[in-house]
Write an enzyme that holds these catalytic residues in place. Sequence first.
Site, mmCIF file in Angstrom:
data_model
loop_
_atom_site.group_PDB
_atom_site.id
_atom_site.type_symbol
_atom_site.label_atom_id
_atom_site.label_comp_id
_atom_site.label_asym_id
_atom_site.label_seq_id
_atom_site.Cartn_x
_atom_site.Cartn_y
_atom_site.Cartn_z
ATOM 1 N N CYS A 384 47.340 66.654 24.915
ATOM 2 C CA CYS A 384 46.953 65.541 25.702
ATOM 3 C C CYS A 384 45.661 65.092 25.501
ATOM 4 C CB CYS A 384 47.347 65.753 27.087
ATOM 5 S SG CYS A 384 47.805 64.274 27.969
ATOM 6 N N HIS A 510 52.917 67.602 26.842
ATOM 7 C CA HIS A 510 52.623 69.203 27.367
ATOM 8 C C HIS A 510 53.551 70.110 26.819
ATOM 9 C CE1 HIS A 510 49.112 68.075 29.770
ATOM 10 N NE2 HIS A 510 49.843 66.796 29.782
ATOM 11 N N GLU A 512 53.377 73.093 26.712
ATOM 12 C CA GLU A 512 53.125 74.200 27.704
ATOM 13 C C GLU A 512 54.168 74.400 28.973
ATOM 14 O OE1 GLU A 512 51.159 71.887 27.582
ATOM 15 O OE2 GLU A 512 49.890 71.598 29.300
HETATM 16 N N1 GLN Z 1 43.034 61.887 30.680
HETATM 17 C C1 GLN Z 1 43.883 61.661 29.534
HETATM 18 C C2 GLN Z 1 44.748 60.814 29.874
HETATM 19 O O1 GLN Z 1 45.022 60.223 31.199
HETATM 20 C C3 GLN Z 1 44.589 63.027 29.281
HETATM 21 C C4 GLN Z 1 45.399 63.432 30.417
HETATM 22 C C5 GLN Z 1 45.881 65.041 30.031
HETATM 23 O O2 GLN Z 1 45.136 65.693 29.511
HETATM 24 N N2 GLN Z 1 46.753 65.405 30.935
HETATM 25 O O3 GLN Z 1 45.365 60.057 29.174
#
Ligand code: GLN
Length: 536
Positions: A384, A510, A512
């Site tokens: 992310c 994600h 994970e």
């Molecule tokens: N802050 C980033 C976004 O909103 C990544 C979010 C995250 O890593 N879950 O896109």
Amino acid sequence: MKDVKYIFITGGVTSSLGKGTLAASLAKLLQARGYSVTIQKLDPYINVDPGTLNPYEHGECYVTLDGAETDLDLGHYERFLNVPTGKVNNVTTGKIYQTVIEKERKGDYLGKTVQIIPHITDEIKRRIKLVSAGNKFEIVLTEIGGTVGDIESLPYIEAVRQLKWELGAQNCIVIHLTLVPYLAATGESKTKPTQHSVKTLLEEGIQPDILVLRTERNLNAGIKRKVALFCNVEEKAVVESVNVSTIYEVPIKMLDEKLDQTVLTKLGLPIGEAPDLTNWREFLKRLKNPKHSIKIGLVGKYVELPDAYKSISESLIHSGSTNECKINIDYIQSEDINETNMNERLGNLDGILVAPGFGARGIDGKIAAAKYARENNVPFLGICLGMQCAVIEFARNVLNLTGAHSTEIDHKTAYPVIDLMEEQKSVTDKGGTMRLGGYKCVISKNSKSYAAYGKTETVERHRHRYEFNDKYLDQFRDNGMIPVGINPDSGLVEIMELTDHKWFVGVQFHPEYSSTVINPHPLFVQFIKACINRKG
Ligand code: GLN
């Protein structure tokens, strides 16, 4: 239709005894005996969900396939049971009150005074039953957050008391998890805190059916008998849960203690055959007898609290076991690294994982870590924000787009390589408004990701507002950072890979959240394999 059976798990003496692990372990045993089981968590805080909470407060926010931002215990439930949870599996006081107040505003209470009893407790009971709506599950385990005696958990305990009365003893049991501390000075394990905790539960109207005693040392039969007598439970219903080296050992311990059998007997359900835990035991065997050992740097800004990265560290355990590899996680505060010290700080790692996150703090360190991994051919997994940092780094240092950034951090950047998603531009509320939950991703055949998944389509969970800015796609592709995963409906970039690198994968989603003991996530498995190979 058969009655759904309910098991409640409460905690006493202190928090952090592992109610979530106990719930997941018991559920695992019941599942292995052939029952369909689910687990729910009731959280007594007033936030509607933990999505708005700083990870330093309660650890990571876990995201379900159906897009709910939930407590990290749901992650344990999924990792143990290998069955997805969803919105209904996590209830907070905020959600309960929100529903009741909305109903009141609509006039649904027909002029009645709205009160904690019965209106709040009725809503709690409705939410508990909702999990098994349509008799989807034979057994529902519900973990009640907090510790018995807390003011905020009172309505939950009262709801359980009522349910026990309404459904009958054979359909509803309470397991109370407490601590039996060992006093080195006198060489004794003490039961008094447990006695007091059970007394508190009794004052609130509940006689626990089973006691699970957390302890650092094995307890003798005399202690268990004493607890049974003073707390008014059967002797065989006093179970000890001694410290173990991994939480994945707890189901085996609980099996040895016959907790599953005691539970089934109390619920009037057949015990049946011994549970088949072959896969589970093999997982544990590999975990405990590793052939390799590697060091992974987990670069993030919440590293002082490892719970903030719970699903990531558990995914590393799963994929470590698959690869028969012990994984030592070096938690690296991203605020502490920069281009001057990165050689020294990251030089001894076999792999680098840049964690998800929000906001500007520590972002430069994350970008430096991506640079180090790219330039030194160190296996890299960016998740992310971690993927976004890899994109920013590549834009700045390979594409020479000086000052390239994400508009989350620098909204005036000349090169917004990461930008707010179109659908996010009108969003003002913070809670539950990100791109959340499962979305499809189509994977190009000629890629590391395809080699990992072995298929061209997958569904992965998301939690973000920003995305790779399509405007720069060709520039990236032409210079060796390739979008190998794309959402087929929106065209959003899901996976970026470097062609000229051993293993460098950034994912907008994600992985994970969906790694389990039985199904370790393929990207983690291949990432670890690449790290082992590099170490040689
Ligand atoms: N802050 C980033 C976004 O909103 C990544 C979010 C995250 O890593 N879950 O896109």
